[in-house]
Write an enzyme that holds these catalytic residues in place. Structure first.
Site: not given
Length: 259
Positions: A74-75, A125, A129, A167, A220
């Site tokens: 993620d991210d 995503h 965010h 999250y 991540h």
């Protein structure tokens, strides 16, 4: 959102009955307070645990009778750590899924394209965010998803159909935002906590203990710890008879739309 509706209907029926008993029969109002407390706890659980499927159905694991794993990140994209992770995945022929933040694509277009060309899945995503994403209206959430889709399409010429909520939080606005769309919500059943656990040995040990068939690991690609322990974890899993599969193997739905 069937579970949420059923729980809410049951709560209001029980609350009405307890209120009647308290007024007419002298039953303590504490029973009503307890009912409210239990309802609040159940809803909180549903909001914070995607696997509960309380508001929306999410794919959080694969078949539990096969020693197969799926890695998700993620991210990103992140200019420093994503390339390192891609090299490790390439070295060990491991497919993965990268759930990208729309605003992070700018300046990293070549990196996003490289990730896609390596055979990894690119998912949505959200665009920012931010902490406030879960407080947005359905239209505000839809806007963020659309903005990220557009950024990805500009680079890759295709639109992602896999979405991971920021999250891992789900709620009624998100249910409304996703309703009628083609998105598949993607969760996990092994959270690495690689953004929290600072000691690499502790992190690797946690990942090893969590090894199980059908696991979807949440990492991540935005910090050094993940890049440092990833190869050791891959080798450990393979030594224990596990294979790494594409997220599509677990989801069984297309990852992209091409129009």
């Amino acid at each position: 959102m069937l579970r949420f509706k059923l729980v809410s209907v049951a709560f209001f029926i029980i609350s009405a009955l307890l209120l009647y008993l308290a007024i007419e029969k002298g039953v303590s109002f504490w029973w009503l307070a307890l009912c409210v407390l239990i309802y609040s706890a159940v809803v909180f659980y549903g909001v914070t645990y995607m696997s509960a499927g309380f508001f929306i159905k999410s794919v959080c694991h694969g078949p539990e009778d096969k020693k197969e794993l799926c890695l998700t990140f993620d991210d990103g994209p992140h200019s420093e750590f994503t390339p390192r992770i891609l090299e490790i995945l390439k070295k060990h022929t491991v497919p993965a899924a990268f759930f990208v933040i729309g605003k992070n694509i700018e300046g990293n277009e070549a990196l996003l394209k490289k990730t896609d060309e390596a055979g990894h899945i690119i998912g949505n995503h959200s665009f920012l965010h931010s902490f406030w994403f879960d407080l947005k209206s359905p239209s505000g959430m839809k806007l963020e998803l659309r903005q990220t889709d557009e950024k990805i399409k500009e680079v890759l010429g295709k639109v992602p159909l896999y979405f991971r909520p920021p999250y891992g939080v789900t709620n009624p606005p998100l249910y409304k935002a996703l309703r009628g769309t083609s998105y598949t919500s993607i969760g996990w059943n092994v959270r690495s906590f690689d953004t929290v656990i600072e000691d690499q040995h502790t992190l690797l040990d946690k990942l090893k203990k969590a090894l199980k068939p059908g696991a979807v690991y949440l990492f991540h690609d935005t910090n050094n710890r993940t890049a440092e322990i990833l190869e050791s974890f891959i080798l450990y899993a393979k030594e224990n008879g596990y294979s790494f599969v594409s997220l599509e193997t677990f989801v069984k739905k297309d990852a992209y739309a091409f129009n």
